[in-house]
Every structure is written in structure tokens, then in C-alpha cells.
Write a protein that holds these residues in place. Structure first.
Motif, PDB file in Angstrom:
ATOM      1  N   LEU A  14       0.820  -1.213   0.000  1.00  0.00           N
ATOM      2  CA  LEU A  14       0.000   0.000   0.000  1.00  0.00           C
ATOM      3  C   LEU A  14       0.856   1.267   0.000  1.00  0.00           C
ATOM      4  O   LEU A  14       0.429   2.307  -0.516  1.00  0.00           O
ATOM      5  N   ASP A  15       2.054   1.191   0.559  1.00  0.00           N
ATOM      6  CA  ASP A  15       2.963   2.343   0.522  1.00  0.00           C
ATOM      7  C   ASP A  15       3.218   2.798  -0.908  1.00  0.00           C
ATOM      8  O   ASP A  15       3.425   3.989  -1.167  1.00  0.00           O
ATOM      9  N   LEU A  16       3.229   1.846  -1.834  1.00  0.00           N
ATOM     10  CA  LEU A  16       3.465   2.145  -3.244  1.00  0.00           C
ATOM     11  C   LEU A  16       2.168   2.330  -4.017  1.00  0.00           C
ATOM     12  O   LEU A  16       2.020   3.274  -4.789  1.00  0.00           O
ATOM     13  N   VAL A  17       1.208   1.447  -3.795  1.00  0.00           N
ATOM     14  CA  VAL A  17      -0.008   1.449  -4.607  1.00  0.00           C
ATOM     15  C   VAL A  17      -0.856   2.693  -4.353  1.00  0.00           C
ATOM     16  O   VAL A  17      -1.444   3.250  -5.285  1.00  0.00           O
ATOM     17  N   GLY A  18      -0.933   3.151  -3.110  1.00  0.00           N
ATOM     18  CA  GLY A  18      -1.705   4.355  -2.818  1.00  0.00           C
ATOM     19  C   GLY A  18      -1.203   5.559  -3.608  1.00  0.00           C
ATOM     20  O   GLY A  18      -1.965   6.177  -4.368  1.00  0.00           O
ATOM     21  N   TYR A  20       0.719   5.532  -6.200  1.00  0.00           N
ATOM     22  CA  TYR A  20       0.641   5.217  -7.627  1.00  0.00           C
ATOM     23  C   TYR A  20      -0.733   5.553  -8.192  1.00  0.00           C
ATOM     24  O   TYR A  20      -0.852   6.168  -9.260  1.00  0.00           O
ATOM     25  N   GLU A  21      -1.789   5.169  -7.505  1.00  0.00           N
ATOM     26  CA  GLU A  21      -3.146   5.420  -7.994  1.00  0.00           C
ATOM     27  C   GLU A  21      -3.435   6.913  -8.100  1.00  0.00           C
ATOM     28  O   GLU A  21      -4.182   7.351  -8.968  1.00  0.00           O
ATOM     29  N   VAL A  22      -2.850   7.714  -7.221  1.00  0.00           N
ATOM     30  CA  VAL A  22      -3.045   9.164  -7.278  1.00  0.00           C
ATOM     31  C   VAL A  22      -2.193   9.800  -8.369  1.00  0.00           C
ATOM     32  O   VAL A  22      -2.669  10.638  -9.139  1.00  0.00           O
ATOM     33  N   LEU A  23      -0.950   9.404  -8.466  1.00  0.00           N
ATOM     34  CA  LEU A  23       0.009  10.086  -9.340  1.00  0.00           C
ATOM     35  C   LEU A  23      -0.001   9.592 -10.785  1.00  0.00           C
ATOM     36  O   LEU A  23       0.173  10.384 -11.715  1.00  0.00           O
ATOM     37  N   ALA A  24      -0.204   8.305 -10.993  1.00  0.00           N
ATOM     38  CA  ALA A  24      -0.035   7.736 -12.329  1.00  0.00           C
ATOM     39  C   ALA A  24      -1.120   8.172 -13.303  1.00  0.00           C
ATOM     40  O   ALA A  24      -0.937   8.063 -14.523  1.00  0.00           O
ATOM     41  N   HIS A  25      -2.237   8.686 -12.797  1.00  0.00           N
ATOM     42  CA  HIS A  25      -3.323   9.133 -13.677  1.00  0.00           C
ATOM     43  C   HIS A  25      -3.185  10.602 -14.097  1.00  0.00           C
ATOM     44  O   HIS A  25      -4.014  11.100 -14.859  1.00  0.00           O
ATOM     45  N   GLN A  26      -2.145  11.273 -13.635  1.00  0.00           N
ATOM     46  CA  GLN A  26      -1.978  12.689 -13.974  1.00  0.00           C
ATOM     47  C   GLN A  26      -1.443  12.838 -15.398  1.00  0.00           C
ATOM     48  O   GLN A  26      -0.791  11.939 -15.932  1.00  0.00           O
ATOM     49  N   PRO A  27      -1.700  13.981 -16.026  1.00  0.00           N
ATOM     50  CA  PRO A  27      -1.295  14.160 -17.436  1.00  0.00           C
ATOM     51  C   PRO A  27       0.219  14.166 -17.614  1.00  0.00           C
ATOM     52  O   PRO A  27       0.954  14.728 -16.792  1.00  0.00           O
ATOM     53  N   GLY A  28       0.668  13.518 -18.681  1.00  0.00           N
ATOM     54  CA  GLY A  28       2.076  13.557 -19.055  1.00  0.00           C
ATOM     55  C   GLY A  28       2.991  12.708 -18.197  1.00  0.00           C
ATOM     56  O   GLY A  28       4.213  12.877 -18.241  1.00  0.00           O
ATOM     57  N   VAL A  29       2.414  11.777 -17.451  1.00  0.00           N
ATOM     58  CA  VAL A  29       3.200  10.971 -16.519  1.00  0.00           C
ATOM     59  C   VAL A  29       3.582   9.627 -17.140  1.00  0.00           C
ATOM     60  O   VAL A  29       2.766   8.967 -17.772  1.00  0.00           O
ATOM     61  N   THR A  30       4.841   9.241 -16.960  1.00  0.00           N
ATOM     62  CA  THR A  30       5.299   7.888 -17.282  1.00  0.00           C
ATOM     63  C   THR A  30       5.801   7.249 -15.995  1.00  0.00           C
ATOM     64  O   THR A  30       6.720   7.769 -15.356  1.00  0.00           O
ATOM     65  N   ALA A  31       5.163   6.151 -15.596  1.00  0.00           N
ATOM     66  CA  ALA A  31       5.530   5.481 -14.355  1.00  0.00           C
ATOM     67  C   ALA A  31       6.537   4.368 -14.617  1.00  0.00           C
ATOM     68  O   ALA A  31       6.384   3.587 -15.559  1.00  0.00           O
ATOM     69  N   HIS A  32       7.564   4.307 -13.786  1.00  0.00           N
ATOM     70  CA  HIS A  32       8.570   3.254 -13.850  1.00  0.00           C
ATOM     71  C   HIS A  32       8.581   2.523 -12.508  1.00  0.00           C
ATOM     72  O   HIS A  32       8.610   3.156 -11.456  1.00  0.00           O
ATOM     73  N   ALA A  61      14.968  10.543 -12.455  1.00  0.00           N
ATOM     74  CA  ALA A  61      13.514  10.600 -12.517  1.00  0.00           C
ATOM     75  C   ALA A  61      13.081  11.948 -11.982  1.00  0.00           C
ATOM     76  O   ALA A  61      13.785  12.562 -11.155  1.00  0.00           O
ATOM     77  N   ASP A  62      11.949  12.443 -12.465  1.00  0.00           N
ATOM     78  CA  ASP A  62      11.435  13.715 -11.962  1.00  0.00           C
ATOM     79  C   ASP A  62      10.882  13.569 -10.553  1.00  0.00           C
ATOM     80  O   ASP A  62      11.030  14.461  -9.718  1.00  0.00           O
ATOM     81  N   VAL A  63      10.231  12.444 -10.301  1.00  0.00           N
ATOM     82  CA  VAL A  63       9.657  12.153  -8.987  1.00  0.00           C
ATOM     83  C   VAL A  63      10.081  10.757  -8.562  1.00  0.00           C
ATOM     84  O   VAL A  63       9.998   9.810  -9.342  1.00  0.00           O
ATOM     85  N   ILE A  64      10.528  10.630  -7.314  1.00  0.00           N
ATOM     86  CA  ILE A  64      10.907   9.340  -6.746  1.00  0.00           C
ATOM     87  C   ILE A  64       9.981   9.045  -5.578  1.00  0.00           C
ATOM     88  O   ILE A  64       9.781   9.898  -4.706  1.00  0.00           O
ATOM     89  N   VAL A  65       9.407   7.850  -5.557  1.00  0.00           N
ATOM     90  CA  VAL A  65       8.551   7.422  -4.455  1.00  0.00           C
ATOM     91  C   VAL A  65       9.165   6.180  -3.820  1.00  0.00           C
ATOM     92  O   VAL A  65       9.321   5.150  -4.482  1.00  0.00           O
ATOM     93  N   VAL A  66       9.515   6.293  -2.543  1.00  0.00           N
ATOM     94  CA  VAL A  66      10.159   5.194  -1.826  1.00  0.00           C
ATOM     95  C   VAL A  66       9.214   4.639  -0.773  1.00  0.00           C
ATOM     96  O   VAL A  66       8.924   5.303   0.225  1.00  0.00           O
ATOM     97  N   VAL A 150       2.024   4.018   6.204  1.00  0.00           N
ATOM     98  CA  VAL A 150       1.276   3.324   5.153  1.00  0.00           C
ATOM     99  C   VAL A 150       0.205   4.171   4.460  1.00  0.00           C
ATOM    100  O   VAL A 150       0.422   4.671   3.362  1.00  0.00           O
ATOM    101  N   SER A 151      -0.969   4.333   5.083  1.00  0.00           N
ATOM    102  CA  SER A 151      -2.075   5.024   4.415  1.00  0.00           C
ATOM    103  C   SER A 151      -1.784   6.488   4.154  1.00  0.00           C
ATOM    104  O   SER A 151      -2.414   7.113   3.296  1.00  0.00           O
ATOM    105  N   ALA A 152      -0.818   7.067   4.875  1.00  0.00           N
ATOM    106  CA  ALA A 152      -0.466   8.475   4.671  1.00  0.00           C
ATOM    107  C   ALA A 152       0.161   8.719   3.306  1.00  0.00           C
ATOM    108  O   ALA A 152       0.300   9.868   2.888  1.00  0.00           O
ATOM    109  N   GLY A 153       0.525   7.656   2.598  1.00  0.00           N
ATOM    110  CA  GLY A 153       1.052   7.820   1.249  1.00  0.00           C
ATOM    111  C   GLY A 153       0.059   8.478   0.312  1.00  0.00           C
ATOM    112  O   GLY A 153       0.442   9.205  -0.606  1.00  0.00           O
ATOM    113  N   ILE A 154      -1.227   8.242   0.536  1.00  0.00           N
ATOM    114  CA  ILE A 154      -2.245   8.892  -0.287  1.00  0.00           C
ATOM    115  C   ILE A 154      -2.241  10.391  -0.023  1.00  0.00           C
ATOM    116  O   ILE A 154      -2.306  11.199  -0.950  1.00  0.00           O
ATOM    117  N   ASP A 155      -2.137  10.780   1.234  1.00  0.00           N
ATOM    118  CA  ASP A 155      -2.064  12.200   1.582  1.00  0.00           C
ATOM    119  C   ASP A 155      -0.836  12.850   0.951  1.00  0.00           C
ATOM    120  O   ASP A 155      -0.901  13.982   0.441  1.00  0.00           O
TER     121      ASP A 155
END
Length: 205
Positions: A14-18, A20-32, A61-66, A150-155
Motif C-alpha cells: 500500500l505504501d506504493l499502490v496508494g 501510484y493510484e493518485v500520481l499515475a493518472h496525472q497528465p504527461g506521466v510515465t511510471a517506472h 527521474a522527476d519524482v521518486i517514491v520510496v 502506510v495510508s499516509a502515502g495517499i495524503d
């Protein structure tokens, strides 16, 4: 815009998926999905995620999520993620973490002398690693944003969307995922949970 979602064995899904669901749908984004190898990664609860690239192949990368992990001590000891972060963080526009992922940022020197948050059970460790520990759910210091457990990743992700794409887009993203939590229990922090529940959780981390 290239977003790097970091994968490693026994990370928390959930640390990653939360985020991801918010960020990956934004315009011009390529997720790796980046990991040490392209072999499938098994999370701490058994979910299998397949990386799309490797630390050796992705040097910026422009944005890094750990994300964090219930096995944060083992991940710190391995040192693989921290080595990559030392290389890519200076080139990133935003570096972020969720939960105990902040300990990996700290181990890489990213949080030295900087305010940061993490899961409540590892605040002491984060302080020993050089960060100025905060208890807020999301902490921003310049180009670094850390989230609590965990869930704070969405915030965190919604905060980042607001900074990059604006408040209206962030609010639309929140509405799209119907992020309007009404938990059935008031036990989401060590201050509100019964002492025996806090002790039980501490016994597992």
C-alpha cells in the motif's frame, strides 16, 4: 514526467499502490517500477509486483517514491536502495517516501538535518539516522516530502499533485478515488489506540 516507484523485497504494497493510484493518472506521466533486477518482487504480505526497469538502467527521474517495509532493518542493512538514492536524488525534482521508506532516504543522506516523518514506531530510528523527526502525517522540506505510516502515502501523493498540477487537480484526484475516510475505529494513532493494541503492534515491528 518520469515517476520512479521503488521496489524491493518485503516492501509494503500500500505504501506504493496508494501514491501510484493518485500520481499515475496525472497528465504527461510515465511510471517506472524500478528495482535491483527485473525479477518479480514479493511484498511483505505476499503481493507480487514486476519491475519495469533496474537501478542500473534508470539514473534519473522527476519524482521518486520510496515505500517502506515491515523488514526495514533488513532493507537498511542491504544498502541497495540507499546507494541508488544517493545517485538519483540530486537529479530529481521531488523525492518522496512513505512510512519507513524515510529511513532509506535518511540512510542515503537525503534527510540529514531536515524535518521528516515516518511510521510512529520508528521515529527514534529515523532520528538516529540524522533526520529532525516530526509527527505530522505529511512533512515537506523543499524538494523532499515524507509521509507517516502506510495510508499516509495517499495524503503525500495528493499534496504532491497540488504542488505540481494545482489545487483543483488535487481535489479532483481526491474525489475520483473517493478519499473521504470514516474509519470504524478511533485507533489510527498511538495516542488514540488502547495501550494493549499499541503494545500488540509494537510486538510485530
Amino acid at each position: 514526467m518520469d515517476l520512479a516507484f521503488v521496489l524491493y523485497p518485503r516492501m509494503t504494497a500500500l505504501d506504493l499502490v496508494g501514491p501510484y493510484e493518485v500520481l499515475a493518472h496525472q497528465p504527461g506521466v510515465t511510471a517506472h517500477f524500478v528495482a535491483e533486477t527485473t525479477e518479480p518482487v514479493v511484498t511483505d504480505a505476499g503481493l507480487v509486483i514486476v519491475p519495469t526497469t533496474t537501478f542500473a538502467a534508470l539514473d534519473r527521474a522527476d519524482v521518486i517514491v520510496v515505500p517502506g517495509s515491515s523488514d526495514y532493518e533488513g532493507v537498511l542493512a542491504a544498502g541497495v536502495v540507499a546507494r541508488w538514492l544517493r545517485e538519483v536524488h540530486p537529479k530529481a525534482t521531488w523525492t518522496t517516501s512513505v512510512c519507513t521508506g524515510s529511513t532509506l532516504l535518511a540512510d542515503a543522506g537525503v534527510l540529514t538535518g531536515r524535518p521528516a516523518t515516518t511510521h510512529w514506531a520508528v521515529r527514534e530510528l529515523l532520528g538516529r539516522l540524522g533526520a529532525e523527526v516530526r509527527s505530522e502525517r505529511v512533512v515537506r522540506d523543499g524538494d523532499v516530502i515524507t509521509a507517516a505510516g502506510v495510508s499516509a502515502g495517499i495524503d503525500m501523493a495528493l499534496t504532491l499533485v497540488g504542488l505540481i498540477w494545482g489545487d483543483r487537480v488535487a481535489m479532483a484526484s481526491q474525489l475520483a478515488i473517493e478519499y473521504d475516510p470514516e474509519p470504524p475505529y478511533d485507533a489510527g494513532s498511538p495516542e488514540s489506540a488502547p495501550p494493549e493494541v499499541v503494545a500488540a503492534v509494537l510486538g510485530k515491528v
